[in-house]
Design a protein around this motif. Structure first.
Motif, PDB file in Angstrom:
ATOM      1  N   VAL A  26       0.854  -1.183   0.000  1.00 35.33           N
ATOM      2  CA  VAL A  26       0.000   0.000   0.000  1.00 35.33           C
ATOM      3  C   VAL A  26       0.884   1.224   0.000  1.00 35.33           C
ATOM      4  O   VAL A  26       1.850   1.306   0.734  1.00 35.33           O
ATOM      5  N   ALA A  27       0.582   2.190  -0.833  1.00 38.10           N
ATOM      6  CA  ALA A  27       1.304   3.454  -0.780  1.00 38.10           C
ATOM      7  C   ALA A  27       0.331   4.531  -0.348  1.00 38.10           C
ATOM      8  O   ALA A  27      -0.802   4.569  -0.787  1.00 38.10           O
ATOM      9  N   GLY A  28       0.717   5.384   0.542  1.00 44.73           N
ATOM     10  CA  GLY A  28      -0.177   6.441   0.990  1.00 44.73           C
ATOM     11  C   GLY A  28       0.595   7.719   1.169  1.00 44.73           C
ATOM     12  O   GLY A  28       1.796   7.707   1.442  1.00 44.73           O
ATOM     13  N   THR A  29      -0.049   8.829   1.020  1.00 51.89           N
ATOM     14  CA  THR A  29       0.625  10.107   1.193  1.00 51.89           C
ATOM     15  C   THR A  29      -0.214  11.019   2.053  1.00 51.89           C
ATOM     16  O   THR A  29      -1.418  11.113   1.877  1.00 51.89           O
ATOM     17  N   TRP A  30       0.390  11.686   3.004  1.00 50.43           N
ATOM     18  CA  TRP A  30      -0.318  12.630   3.839  1.00 50.43           C
ATOM     19  C   TRP A  30       0.154  14.019   3.494  1.00 50.43           C
ATOM     20  O   TRP A  30       1.329  14.302   3.438  1.00 50.43           O
ATOM     21  N   LEU A  31      -0.778  14.887   3.253  1.00 47.44           N
ATOM     22  CA  LEU A  31      -0.447  16.278   3.033  1.00 47.44           C
ATOM     23  C   LEU A  31      -0.898  17.074   4.246  1.00 47.44           C
ATOM     24  O   LEU A  31      -1.797  16.671   4.955  1.00 47.44           O
ATOM     25  N   GLY A  32      -0.275  18.229   4.454  1.00 47.41           N
ATOM     26  CA  GLY A  32      -0.427  18.994   5.677  1.00 47.41           C
ATOM     27  C   GLY A  32      -1.800  19.015   6.319  1.00 47.41           C
ATOM     28  O   GLY A  32      -1.929  19.054   7.518  1.00 47.41           O
ATOM     29  N   GLY A  33      -2.852  18.969   5.542  1.00 51.41           N
ATOM     30  CA  GLY A  33      -4.173  19.104   6.141  1.00 51.41           C
ATOM     31  C   GLY A  33      -4.697  17.849   6.791  1.00 51.41           C
ATOM     32  O   GLY A  33      -5.794  17.807   7.307  1.00 51.41           O
ATOM     33  N   ARG A 108      11.065  23.773   4.270  1.00 55.11           N
ATOM     34  CA  ARG A 108       9.682  23.423   4.552  1.00 55.11           C
ATOM     35  C   ARG A 108       9.603  22.463   5.724  1.00 55.11           C
ATOM     36  O   ARG A 108       9.538  21.265   5.572  1.00 55.11           O
ATOM     37  N   ARG A 109       9.616  23.002   6.929  1.00 52.92           N
ATOM     38  CA  ARG A 109       9.515  22.176   8.119  1.00 52.92           C
ATOM     39  C   ARG A 109       8.412  22.712   9.003  1.00 52.92           C
ATOM     40  O   ARG A 109       8.047  23.864   8.935  1.00 52.92           O
ATOM     41  N   ALA A 110       7.899  21.877   9.872  1.00 54.49           N
ATOM     42  CA  ALA A 110       6.748  22.287  10.675  1.00 54.49           C
ATOM     43  C   ALA A 110       7.108  23.313  11.736  1.00 54.49           C
ATOM     44  O   ALA A 110       6.352  24.244  11.992  1.00 54.49           O
TER      45      ALA A 110
ATOM     46  N   MET B   1       3.965  22.961   6.399  1.00 56.84           N
ATOM     47  CA  MET B   1       3.681  21.667   7.028  1.00 56.84           C
ATOM     48  C   MET B   1       4.554  20.577   6.416  1.00 56.84           C
ATOM     49  O   MET B   1       5.469  20.865   5.672  1.00 56.84           O
ATOM     50  N   ASP B   3       5.146  16.802   4.447  1.00 56.83           N
ATOM     51  CA  ASP B   3       4.629  15.698   3.631  1.00 56.83           C
ATOM     52  C   ASP B   3       5.132  14.391   4.216  1.00 56.83           C
ATOM     53  O   ASP B   3       6.333  14.208   4.360  1.00 56.83           O
ATOM     54  N   LEU B   4       4.257  13.525   4.587  1.00 56.79           N
ATOM     55  CA  LEU B   4       4.659  12.235   5.126  1.00 56.79           C
ATOM     56  C   LEU B   4       4.188  11.159   4.172  1.00 56.79           C
ATOM     57  O   LEU B   4       3.005  10.912   4.023  1.00 56.79           O
ATOM     58  N   CYS B   6       4.731   7.068   2.834  1.00 52.40           N
ATOM     59  CA  CYS B   6       5.246   5.807   3.333  1.00 52.40           C
ATOM     60  C   CYS B   6       4.815   4.686   2.414  1.00 52.40           C
ATOM     61  O   CYS B   6       3.628   4.484   2.182  1.00 52.40           O
ATOM     62  N   LEU B 382       0.894   4.891   8.410  1.00 49.79           N
ATOM     63  CA  LEU B 382       0.395   6.227   8.080  1.00 49.79           C
ATOM     64  C   LEU B 382      -0.717   6.697   9.013  1.00 49.79           C
ATOM     65  O   LEU B 382      -1.120   7.855   8.962  1.00 49.79           O
TER      66      LEU B 382
END
Lengths: 524, 423
Positions: A26-33, A108-110, B1, B3-4, B6, B382
Motif C-alpha cells: 500500500v502506498a499512501g501520502t499525507w499532506l499537511g491538512g 519546509r519544516r513544521a 507543514m 509531507d509524510l 510511506c 500512516l
C-alpha cells in the motif's frame, strides 16, 4: 555467578495462534491538512506459518523460502570518501538599536525556533551573588508586559500554551538565554512573547520569593545527587572560590536571601541591552517578513551599550589532592578527572575536537572501549572540552562499580598518557575524523538544533559561515597535531581527580595510586 | 507543514518494511522494531530482553565485536537501541549514502548473530548492564520508584509487574543457552518491522533490503505472553505505600491504570495528562507549585503500552518540612478536580500536544521509530499522520468523563517517599 549446568531449560512459551501474513503493498501520502490518499494496492504471494511450542536447542526455522538474489555477506558495503556538508548560512542584520539578528533558513519544516542570547551569564556575578544569573533567567517568564498588558506568571504560561509554544529560559556560565519553539505560522506571534519576557519582565516581589525558594529546593536535591556533586566539586577544585566558573549555577549555599528583587533588577538592567544580546530566528518565511516581525517585537528595545566584560578572577593555585565527596554505601563512584581547557575561540579547535573524539567523544573512544567494552566496569565513559568564553574545563567522566574505583582512575590517566606519548594509528585516526566530520549534518536536522549552533557562533564572536570550513578543518588534522594538543592541554600535573562515592571503601585503594593525599570534602 | 509518505512492503519471510523518503536533510534513519520486550520475560529471567539487546552489539557472523559501532561511527552515524515493555528497537542515523552499510549490519545480526556469541561476551555485557542498573536506579535518590509502582499497579501474574531493567539476581542467572533460545524465538523477520526514513530512493532501498534480509529464514510464530495479560481497567482499590529513604525532600507518586495505547480512549488520557501535569499552567503546577507552594516541581505523563492496561503516572516533590500527607492530599485533590475542566484548558492542551508531535517527527530517526511503532501496534504506519486530528477530536466532556471513571479514587496507587531525617 551463573546457573549450574543441568538446571531447568527455559521455555520461552507456547504459540497458540496461526499467523496470517500481511502481503499487500500500500502506498499512501499525507499532506499537511491531514488528508490521507491511498494509492493502488495489490497482493503478492502468501506464506503461512505454523504454531507450536519452542524450547531451547530446537531450530524452528523452515528452509522453504523463495530464492532471493543474495549478497556476499562477507563484504562490508563500501563507505566511500567523506563528503562535505553545506551548512545553512544565516542572513545577518543589525537593528537601529544595535541588536544583532541572524535569520537562519530552514526550508519546509513544521517547527520554527527563536533564541535571544544575552551575554554574561554567571560570569558577571560576584562570589556572594552565586546563583543570581539562574534566578534572573527563571524569573523572566514569571510575569511580563505583553502588548501593553501586564501579565502575571500564570498568564504568561497560559499565553505560551495558547500558541502551543515551548518557552524556555536558562542561564549558563557565559549567557542567559530565552527561546521559543513553535509551529511556523505562529513564529511571529511567539517573537512578541519572547520580547515581552526578555525586555519587559516584571520581577514582582512575590514571584521573586517563590522562585528563589524553588531554587533552594533544587539545590537541596542536587546536593544529594552523586553526578551533580562530582561535576561541581571538580569545578570548585579547578577554579577556586573566586571564579564564577568554579561555582554551581544554582548557587553555593542554601541561603539565597541575598538574591533579592533589587539584585535581580540590577542584573537585568545592566545586561539586557540590545547591544549585549543577539537574536537567532530559524524560520521558513521570507527574510523580509521575519525581519519585520523582529522589528515589531524588538525594535523599541532601548538600553545602554553592552555591559563590560568582567575582570578576570585572581589566579588560583590548585593543590594535588584526590578529592572525595563522601556518599557512604554508594554502589558506584562518580569519577571526574579534569583540567582547565580552552575557550571556543581557541586556534586549536579542530585538533582538540579530534583528540576528544578519540579519548572519550564516541562509543568507540579509548575510555569507553577500555572501561566498558573490555572491562565491564561502567555503563559508559566519556570526555569533553567545555569551551567557554573563557577557558572552560576539560572533563573525563564515568560512573564505575565502587570496588573498581581506583582501577578506573588509573585507566583514565593511562589512556590520557598514551595519547600524549604515542602517535595514534592511522585507521583509528581516520575513523575519529570521519565520525567528527560526518556527524555534522545531524546537528542541523531540527530548527532548534540550527538555532543553537548559530547562537553558539554568535556568542563567541565567530563568523556566521564558520561551519563552511568545518569538514575541511577536521580532515586536515594529523596524528602529530593530536599528540601536540594532548601534550599542551592534558599535562598530568594539571589534572585534578574528583570522586563522589563511599570514602571509607575507596580511599585505601586510591591512596595506593600515589597521586596525592585522598581528602574527604563536603558538597560545593 | 510536512509531507509524510510511506511505502509498505512485506518480504516473503514476513519482514514488514516501511519506506518514507524525505530529501530535506542528507541523512537516512534506519529503524527496527522487534516484537519482544520485558513483557515476554518469565519469572526468573526479568531483565533478559534488555541484556539480550546488549548482546546484539557484540557481533554477528560477519561482524566482529566492536565493529558494529566502529563501522557506523566511521560513517559519521549515531546508533543505539532501547528495550521497553512491549518491544526492543535498534536504530542508526547515517549520512544518506551509507544506507547499505546500515542494512547490512542490521540484517547480519537479525539472521546470524549466534555464531558470534561467547561466554566472555555475555559475562562482559552482564557487568555493563549491572552497572547501568546502578547508574540509572540504584545510585539515584528515589531510584526504585518505578519498581515499586509497577509491583503495586499490576498483579504478580501480569507481564508489567516487573521492570524492564530486571533484578540483579535474574541478570546474574542468564546463560548462553538463554541467549540462543531467545534469539531463535523472538529475533525472527516475521516478528520485526524495518523502517527507513530520509534521503534515499525507495526503488533502490527495497532492492537492497530484499538482497540483505531476504535470505533470513522465517521463524515460527512468536509464543503467547507468559502470565495473565488481561486485567480490569479498574484496580478496585486505592493502594498506599510509604517508603522512608535517604532523600532530601518528600515526594509523592500517583499512578492509575488507563486504557492501552491501541484503545480509542488513549488520546483522551493523553489530553487529560496534559491538562493535569504538563507545563506551568497545568492543574498540578498551578495548585501545588504556584498557589499552595507545597511542591517545587511536578511531573506527569502517560505510558503508551499495549498489554492489558497502560498507566498514567504523576509526582510532586515537596519542600523541606512539608508533611507527606499534605503533599498527598494536594495531589489527589487535583486528580479529583479533573472531573471539571474548562474548554480553554482542553484547547491549550491540544496546542501543546501539536507542537510536541511535530517535534517528535522532526528528525528522521524519530520519525522512522514512530512509523515502526504504528506498524507494530496498528499495522498502519500512516495512521501516524492522523494523530493531531485525533487529539483535536478529544472534547472537554471526554476528559471529564475519563477523570471521573478511570482516575477515580478506587483506581490509584500512591507511593510516598519520606526523608529519613524527617521520619
Amino acid at each position: 555467578m551463573s546457573r549450574p549446568s543441568g538446571a531447568r531449560r527455559v521455555s520461552w512459551g507456547r504459540a497458540t495462534g496461526i499467523a496470517v501474513a500481511r502481503v499487500s503493498r500500500v502506498a499512501g501520502t499525507w499532506l499537511g491538512g491531514g488528508v490521507a490518499a491511498i494509492a493502488s494496492a495489490w497482493v503478492t504471494g502468501c506464506v503461512s506459518a505454523g504454531g507450536g511450542s519452542v524450547t531451547v536447542g530446537v531450530d524452528p526455522r523452515t528452509a522453504e523460502e523463495e530464492a532471493v538474489v543474495a549478497v556476499d555477506r562477507t563484504i562490508v558495503p563500501d563507505v566511500g570518501p567523506v563528503r562535505d556538508f553545506d551548512a545553512p548560512t544565516p542572513d545577518e542584520h543589525v537593528l537601529a538599536n544595535g541588536l544583532r539578528v541572524w535569520l537562519v533558513p530552514v526550508g519546509r519544516r513544521a517547527l520554527g525556533y527563536a533564541e535571544l542570547l544575552v551575554r554574561g551569564g554567571a560570569s558577571t556575578t560576584a562570589p556572594e551573588e552565586a546563583g543570581l544569573a539562574t534566578l534572573v533567567a527563571d524569573l523572566l517568564d514569571e510575569g511580563a508586559t505583553l502588548d501593553g498588558r501586564d501579565l502575571s506568571a500564570l498568564e504568561i504560561s497560559v499565553e505560551a500554551d495558547r500558541l502551543g509554544a515551548r518557552l524556555r529560559t536558562g542561564a549558563t556560565y557565559d549567557a542567559v538565554t530565552a527561546s521559543v519553539e513553535v509551529v511556523q505560522p505562529r513564529l511571529a506571534e511567539a517573537l512578541g512573547l519572547l520580547a515581552a519576557v526578555t525586555v519587559r519582565p516584571t520581577f514582582s516581589a512575590p514571584e521573586v520569593e517563590r522562585v528563589r525558594a524553588l531554587q533552594v529546593g533544587r539545590l537541596l536535591e542536587s546536593r544529594d545527587e552523586t553526578r551533580w556533586l562530582a561535576e561541581h566539586t571538580l569545578r570548585a577544585v579547578l577554579y577556586g572560590p573566586d571564579d564564577p566558573y568554579g561555582r554551581p549555577l544554582l548557587g553555593d549555599t542554601t541561603d539565597l536571601s541575598r538574591l533579592d528583587r533589587a539584585s535581580v533588577t540590577r542584573y537585568h538592567r545592566r545586561h539586557f541591552t540590545p547591544e549585549g544580546a543577539v537574536l537567532i530566528v530559524v524560520g521558513a518565511a521570507d527574510a523580509e517578513d521575519l525581519l519585520a516581525a523582529v522589528e515589531r517585537s524588538f525594535g523599541d528595545w532601548t538600553g545602554a551599550g553592552a555591559a563590560p566584560a568582567p575582570a578576570p578572577p585572581a589566579p588560583w593555585a590548585r593543590g594535588t589532592e584526590i578529592h572525595v565527596v563522601d556518599k557512604p554505601g554508594a554502589p558506584q563512584s562518580e569519577i571526574r578527572i579534569g583540567a582547565i581547557g580552552v575557550s571556543r575561540a581557541t586556534p586549536d579547535y579542530f585538533p582538540l575536537t579530534v583528540l576528544n573524539t578519540l579519548l572519550g567523544g564516541a562509543f568507540t573512544s579509548r575510555l569507553n572501549s577500555v572501561l566498558r567494552e573490555e572491562k565491564g566496569l561502567t555503563y559508559g565513559a566519556f570526555s569533553r572540552f567545555h569551551m567557554g568564553v573563557r577557558p572552560g574545563p576539560f572533563v573525563a567522566r564515568t560512573a564505575v562499580h565502587t570496588p573498581a574505583t581506583a582501577e578506573a582512575v588509573a585507566d583514565i590517566l593511562r589512556e590520557i598518557g598514551r595519547l600524549r606519548d604515542e602517535v595514534v594509528p592511522d585507521a583509528e585516526l581516520e575513523r575519529a575524523k570521519a565520525y567528527t566530520a560526518l556527524e555534522l549534518p545531524r546537528r542541523f536536522e531540527t530548527a532548534a538544533g540550527r538555532g543553537a549552533r548559530m547562537a553558539e557562533l554568535a556568542q563567541h564572536g565567530l563568523a556566521a559561515d564558520t561551519y563552511d570550513g568545518y569538514v575541511e578543518g577536521i580532515l586536515a588534522v594529523s596524528a602529530d597535531d593530536v599528540r601536540g594538543v594532548a601534550r599542551r592541554y592534558l599535562e598530568p600535573s594539571e589534572l585534578a581527580v574528583v570522586i563522589a562515592g563511599s570514602f571509607e571503601t575507596i580511599a585505601p585503594a586510591l591512596g595506593t595510586l600515589n597521586l596525592g593525599t585522598v581528602v574527604r570534602r563536603g558538597p560545593p | 507543514m510536512l509531507d509524510l509518505s510511506c511505502e509498505r512492503h512485506t518480504l516473503a519471510n514476513g519482514l514488514r518494511v516501511n519506506l518514507a523518503p524525505d530529501p530535506s536533510v542528507p541523512v537516512a534513519g534506519v529503524n527496527l522494531w522487534y516484537g519482544v520486550g520485558s513483557r515476554n520475560e518469565p519469572e526468573g529471567l526479568t531483565g533478559f530482553a534488555h541484556l539480550f539487546e546488549h548482546m546484539m552489539f557484540q557481533g554477528s557472523e560477519n561482524v566482529p565485536k566492536n565493529q558494529h559501532f566502529e563501522l557506523v561511527e566511521r560513517a559519521g552515524g549515531s546508533l543505539n537501541a532501547t528495550t521497553w515493555f512491549d518491544r526492543t528497537n535498534y536504530f542508526e542515523t547515517v549520512p544518506a549514502h551509507y544506507l547499505e552499510l546500515a542494512l547490512w549490519l542490521e540484517s547480519d545480526r537479525m539472521g546470524w548473530m549466534l555464531p558470534a556469541m561467547t561466554q566472555e561476551k555475555l559475562d562482559n555485557q552482564r557487568d555493563v548492564v549491572k552497572n547501568e542498573k546502578r547508574w540509572r536506579y540504584d545510585n539515584q535518590p528515589y531510584g526504585d520508584w518505578d519498581e515499586r509502582l509497577q509491583k503495586l499497579l499490576y498483579p504478580a501474574s501480569h507481564p508489567y509487574h516487573h521492570t524492564v531493567i530486571g533484578s540483579m539476581d535474574d541478570i546474574d542467572a542468564a546463560t548462553l543457552d538463554d541467549v540462543k533460545g531467545f534469539f531463535e524465538t523472538f529475533y525472527v523477520p516475521n516478528n520485526a518491522v524495518l523502517t527507513v526514513c530520509g534521503d534515499f530512493d525507495p526503488g533502490v532501498a527495497i532492492e537492497l533490503i530484499e538482497r540483505h534480509f531476504g535470505g533470513i529464514p522465517r521463524g515460527a510464530e512468536v509464543p503467547d505472553l507468559p502470565g495473565e495479560p488481561d486485567i480490569p481497567l479498574h484496580a478496585g482499590a486505592a493502594v498506599f505505600e510509604d517508603v522512608v529513604a535517604d532523600v532530601p525532600l518528600p515526594r509523592v507518586y500517583v499512578a492509575s491504570r488507563i486504557p492501552t495505547f491501541t484503545d480509542q480512549a488513549f488520546h483522551t488520557a493523553e489530553v487529560a495528562g496534559e491538562i493535569l501535569a504538563n507545563g506551568r499552567a497545568s492543574r498540578l503546577y498551578r495548585s501545588l507549585v504556584r498557589e499552595q507552594r507545597v511542591a517545587k516541581d511536578i511531573v506527569g505523563y502517560v505510558f503508551p503500552l499495549g498489554t492489558g492496561a497502560s498507566m498514567m503516572v504523576s509526582w510532586a516533590t515537596g519542600y523541606p518540612g512539608v508533611e507527606p500527607e499534605t503533599l498527598q492530599r494536594a495531589l489527589l485533590d487535583e486528580l479529583d478536580g479533573l472531573t471539571s475542566v474548562a474548554p480553554t484548558e482542553t484547547a491549550r492542551a491540544v496546542a501543546r500536544s501539536e507542537t510536541r508531535f511535530f517535534g517528535q517527527i522532526e528528525q528522521v530517526g524519530d520519525r522512522a521509530d514512530l512509523l515502526s511503532m504504528f506498524t507494530h501496534y496498528f499495522d498502519d504506519p500512516l495512521r501516524l499522520a492522523g494523530e493531531v486530528d485525533r487529539l483535536r477530536a478529544v472534547t472537554t466532556r471526554d476528559v471529564e468523563g475519563f477523570a471521573d471513571d478511570v482516575l477515580s479514587a478506587d483506581n490509584r496507587v500512591v507511593l510516598t517517599y519520606v526523608p529519613r531525617e524527617a521520619a
